[in-house]
Design an enzyme around this catalytic site. Structure first.
Site, mmCIF file in Angstrom:
data_model
loop_
_atom_site.group_PDB
_atom_site.id
_atom_site.type_symbol
_atom_site.label_atom_id
_atom_site.label_comp_id
_atom_site.label_asym_id
_atom_site.label_seq_id
_atom_site.Cartn_x
_atom_site.Cartn_y
_atom_site.Cartn_z
ATOM 1 N N ASP A 62 0.853 -1.191 0.000
ATOM 2 C CA ASP A 62 0.000 0.000 0.000
ATOM 3 C C ASP A 62 0.891 1.243 0.000
ATOM 4 O O ASP A 62 1.625 1.496 0.965
ATOM 5 C CB ASP A 62 -0.892 -0.031 1.243
ATOM 6 C CG ASP A 62 -1.918 1.091 1.258
ATOM 7 O OD1 ASP A 62 -1.601 2.200 0.770
ATOM 8 O OD2 ASP A 62 -3.032 0.871 1.756
ATOM 9 N N ASP A 103 2.018 7.796 -10.023
ATOM 10 C CA ASP A 103 1.597 7.011 -11.191
ATOM 11 C C ASP A 103 0.478 6.064 -10.770
ATOM 12 O O ASP A 103 0.501 4.864 -11.057
ATOM 13 C CB ASP A 103 2.794 6.239 -11.756
ATOM 14 C CG ASP A 103 2.566 5.793 -13.197
ATOM 15 O OD1 ASP A 103 1.572 6.234 -13.793
ATOM 16 O OD2 ASP A 103 3.373 5.004 -13.707
#
Length: 384
Positions: A267, A288
């Site tokens: 994460d 991104d």
């Protein structure tokens, strides 16, 4: 089996005459497709708008034509708009090409009396009901057809639907939730635009997301960074790209780490929180992750739950990244959305300048596999 659809539009200076429909248009269809049609229904929607439905007599492989006459009171020169939808099983007329549809349009136009039809327009054959549809959408929901040669990978992770296809125009292409993520021929367009021409030699870099590996490869192949950390939550994307798009990710997904890089499955937001506690800083952080969503309203209090969740992610990524960037010189680099959705771009720009008091540079690049101009941002935190 799949279903194919042909669409034809005609702008008429006079309302459609029933004799023209019965004796010329339907006869043209029968002659062109070598079928025998019968009328299934005819309904008058108001004084001028009508709908006719025809079918052929082959019940094993139906061929259905719906013709609609739309009353047009808004234009003085045009009395009505005639739309024709032709639907048939893919088992029939398998070789019907765009040039054939244009010929059909020409023959149907000749059915009208001289000067009756102002303009005609036909559309290429659309194939529906495919297991893997090659019709995708741009950022502003325009339909684009990609010519898939074959599907190399199709699987769902707990996060998203993942597909890799081989295409004629773009090479191998990664799709996430039916949206183009990156193709083999996008490096000099998408990836380099995201990098904004910066020099990454000796720099400490964090990539948030980037599961296709294109950005990681471009940096490591062309620069000598101090260290690059890439963290993406979806391991299945990385495995699929490693197997089917090695030209995009290179060898960097083989060992997932090297002397100056590491790929982490995890994460990104939790990772940033941990680095903030350690007082870690970076020269460059790449966002991104998900594309900036297109808000349904300029009022952020009125957007839908799904959009709000995505905007919250973008805010969180920006907020945490600003805290992790080296003061005065650190930069946050990210992609946003298509130029054709200015509300999404303006919302992001307002977020950067008003909520986070940052400045930005904007770059626009036509990305071949997206088939549209994409917008990228380089965000610089305030010196204060």
């Amino acid at each position: 089996m799949t279903v194919k659809t042909i669409l034809l539009d005609f702008r008429l200076k006079k309302n459609l005459d029933q004799d023209v429909l019965d004796n010329k248009i339907i006869s043209t269809f029968e002659e062109y497709f070598k079928i025998s049609l019968f009328r299934v229904s005819h309904n008058i929607l108001n004084n001028f708008s009508q709908i006719w439905i025809y079918s052929d007599k082959d019940s094993n492989s139906p061929f259905i034509i719906s013709i609609k006459s739309w009353d047009n009171t808004q234009e003085k020169e045009i009395s009505s708009i005639l739309t024709m939808n032709i639907e048939y099983s893919s088992k029939r007329f398998t070789e019907l090409l765009t040039c054939d549809v244009i010929e059909l349009e020409k023959r149907l136009t000749e059915c009208f009396p001289q000067g009756f039809c102002d303009k005609a327009k036909s559309f290429p054959v659309i194939e529906r009901g495919l297991e893997f549809s090659d019709y995708l959408t741009t950022s502003d929901n325009r339909i684009v057809q990609y010519n898939y040669e074959r599907v190399l990978f199709s699987q769902s992770s707990i996060y998203q639907d993942i597909m890799i296809v081989d295409t004629i125009d773009h090479g191998r292409m990664l799709l996430l939730d039916d949206l183009v993520n990156l193709a083999e021929n996008d490096t000099s367009f998408y990836t380099q635009s995201l990098m904004f021409g910066n020099d990454f030699d000796g720099k400490d870099i964090l990539i948030l997301g980037g599961g296709d590996g294109g950005l990681l490869k471009e940096i490591l192949d062309n620069y000598k960074p101090a260290f690059v950390t890439m963290i993406d939550i979806d391991e299945l994307v990385i495995k699929a790209v490693k197997e089917h798009m090695p030209s995009v990710c290179g060898e960097y997904f083989n060992d997932m780490q090297g002397s100056n890089y590491e790929v982490i499955i995890g994460d990104a937001f939790q990772y940033m929180e941990e680095r903030i506690k350690e007082r870690k800083t970076y020269d460059f952080i790449f966002g991104d992750l998900t594309d900036t969503p297109v808000p349904s309203s300029s009022n952020m209090n009125e957007i839908g739950i799904d959009d709000k969740f995505k905007w919250d992610l973008i805010c969180s990524a920006l907020s945490k990244s600003i805290r992790l960037l080296k003061p005065a010189e650190g930069k946050y680099l990210t992609h946003c959305n298509g130029k054709s959705v200015p509300l999404a771009l303006k919302t992001f720009e307002n977020l950067v300048t008003q909520k986070f008091n940052c400045s930005y540079e904007r770059k626009e690049t036509f990305v071949p596999s997206f088939m549209e101009i994409w917008v990228f941002y380089e965000v610089s935190p305030s010196a204060s």
